[in-house]
Enzyme design. Structure first.
Site, PDB file in Angstrom:
ATOM      1  N   LYS A  55       0.508  -1.384  -0.406  1.00 50.16           N
ATOM      2  CA  LYS A  55      -0.040   0.459   0.185  1.00 50.16           C
ATOM      3  C   LYS A  55       0.629   1.617  -0.084  1.00 50.16           C
ATOM      4  CE  LYS A  55       0.619   1.268   4.244  1.00 50.16           C
ATOM      5  NZ  LYS A  55       1.343   2.603   4.957  1.00 50.16           N
TER       6      LYS A  55
ATOM      7  N   PRO B 263       9.740  -4.553   0.070  1.00 49.32           N
ATOM      8  CA  PRO B 263      10.872  -4.082   0.566  1.00 49.32           C
ATOM      9  C   PRO B 263      10.293  -3.737   2.574  1.00 49.32           C
ATOM     10  CG  PRO B 263      10.149  -2.146  -0.472  1.00 49.32           C
ATOM     11  CD  PRO B 263      10.098  -2.799  -1.226  1.00 49.32           C
TER      12      PRO B 263
ATOM     13  N   GLN C 256      10.644  -2.112   6.335  1.00 49.61           N
ATOM     14  CA  GLN C 256      11.163  -0.560   6.846  1.00 49.61           C
ATOM     15  C   GLN C 256      11.105   0.419   5.868  1.00 49.61           C
ATOM     16  OE1 GLN C 256      15.094  -0.296   8.725  1.00 49.61           O
ATOM     17  NE2 GLN C 256      14.165  -1.575  10.399  1.00 49.61           N
TER      18      GLN C 256
ATOM     19  N   SER D 168       2.164  -6.975   6.725  1.00 49.47           N
ATOM     20  CA  SER D 168       1.086  -6.608   7.058  1.00 49.47           C
ATOM     21  C   SER D 168      -0.603  -6.902   6.661  1.00 49.47           C
ATOM     22  CB  SER D 168       1.047  -4.879   7.167  1.00 49.47           C
ATOM     23  OG  SER D 168       0.981  -4.445   8.726  1.00 49.47           O
TER      24      SER D 168
ATOM     25  N   ASP E  72      -2.218  -1.874  10.431  1.00 50.89           N
ATOM     26  CA  ASP E  72      -2.951  -2.432   9.350  1.00 50.89           C
ATOM     27  C   ASP E  72      -3.252  -2.929   8.795  1.00 50.89           C
ATOM     28  OD1 ASP E  72      -1.923   0.242   9.098  1.00 50.89           O
ATOM     29  OD2 ASP E  72       0.318  -0.026   8.299  1.00 50.89           O
TER      30      ASP E  72
END
Length: 297
Positions: free
Chosen positions: A22, A111, A113, A120, A153
């Site tokens: 997202k 990826p 971080q 999530s 999330d």
């Protein structure tokens, strides 16, 4: 029928299950609860940058996982033994009181971080797929509560599409967004979400917006609404975010950070050419999705 009642005879396997990332079109922090959780407003937009999961039934009750990549390959991230996917599987197993297990194979492309919700999304796809694999079903509200216990999330990725998100992530209102293309840039350095939210200089009092405010920007400006309150703190912690935004500016693009970073993005024309960038960066052209690929699950 009890919440954990079997829907059908368990399957043997489910392959090629997608888990999309997202982007936060904006992210406003509007307050903080007494328990320390931050209140937010955001639009979460699904994009076609996906992880892929495979599930194979185990009848011994054991939950195991394999990462489908070469651990020695440059830029590849090794997942922790107890990632969100494993936690989701264990939580669902306990909630449904099933004696079945699973072996999960995860091909990680989103990826970490980055502020893109990859972990999530993996957890949400895991919950949806395992209900099918094990032949069980939790009521929607109980599944949402379980998802929220895994991370703020996770419920969004169960909602089926783009959404206006409020509270700590549990208040989700479906919205429709115009079809568009984006470039997403993830620099080599990442940012730990906890470091952002614990920062003393984080702005926590942005005035509440409304969906009508957002809709008023629908005439070509919908992707420029608001701002990301986490971005100034993340830029201070991770200078590569500044470098990524400067690279977007060099492409005549106006970028902003998604989530807690360190990925940034900008809307582009679908066939827009882009110049090269530092080799350790991950750069991908994406489109937003009309609906989540597992929306009917």
């Amino acid at each position: 029928m009890t919440p954990s009642a079997a829907l059908a005879r368990p399957l043997q396997a489910l392959y090629d299950v997608p888990a999309p990332a997202k982007l936060n079109l904006f992210l406003h922090i509007t307050g903080r609860r007494p328990d320390g959780y931050h209140l937010l407003q955001s639009v979460f937009m699904l994009i076609d940058w996906c992880d892929t999961l495979h599930f194979e039934l185990r009848t011994d009750g054991i939950i195991s996982r394999t990462d489908l990549h070469d651990a020695q390959a440059p830029g590849v991230e090794t997942l922790p033994a107890e990632d969100l996917c494993m936690r989701a599987a264990r939580a669902l197993q306990a909630a449904c009181s099933t004696s079945l297990g699973v072996h999960i194979s995860l091909e990680k492309r989103i990826p970490s971080q980055a502020g893109m919700g990859g972990g999530s999304s993996d957890a949400a796809s895991c919950l949806l797929a395992l209900q099918r694999l094990w032949g069980v079903r939790l009521p929607a509200e109980k599944l949402k509560t379980l998802a929220l216990s895994l991370g703020a999330d996770v419920p969004f990725f169960l909602s089926g599409g783009h959404a206006w998100v409020e509270g700590i992530g549990e208040h989700i209102t479906p919205i429709t967004l115009p079809e568009a293309s984006f470039v997403v840039v993830k620099p080599g350095a990442g940012v730990a979400t906890q470091n952002i939210f614990s920062a003393s200089d984080l702005k926590r009092n942005t005035v509440n917006a409304t969906m009508l405010d957002f809709a008023a920007h629908a005439n070509g400006q919908i992707f420029e609404f608001g701002h990301n309150d986490l971005q100034p703190v993340a830029q201070r912690i991770c200078p590569q975010i500044d470098q990524s935004l400067e690279w977007l500016e060099s492409q005549q693009l106006k970028g902003r950070m998604t989530g807690s970073g360190s990925a940034v993005f900008a809307q582009i024309l679908h066939d827009q050419a882009l110049s090269s960038a530092p080799g350790e960066w991950k750069i991908k052209k994406c489109r937003n999705l009309e609906i989540h690929p597992l929306a009917d699950w």
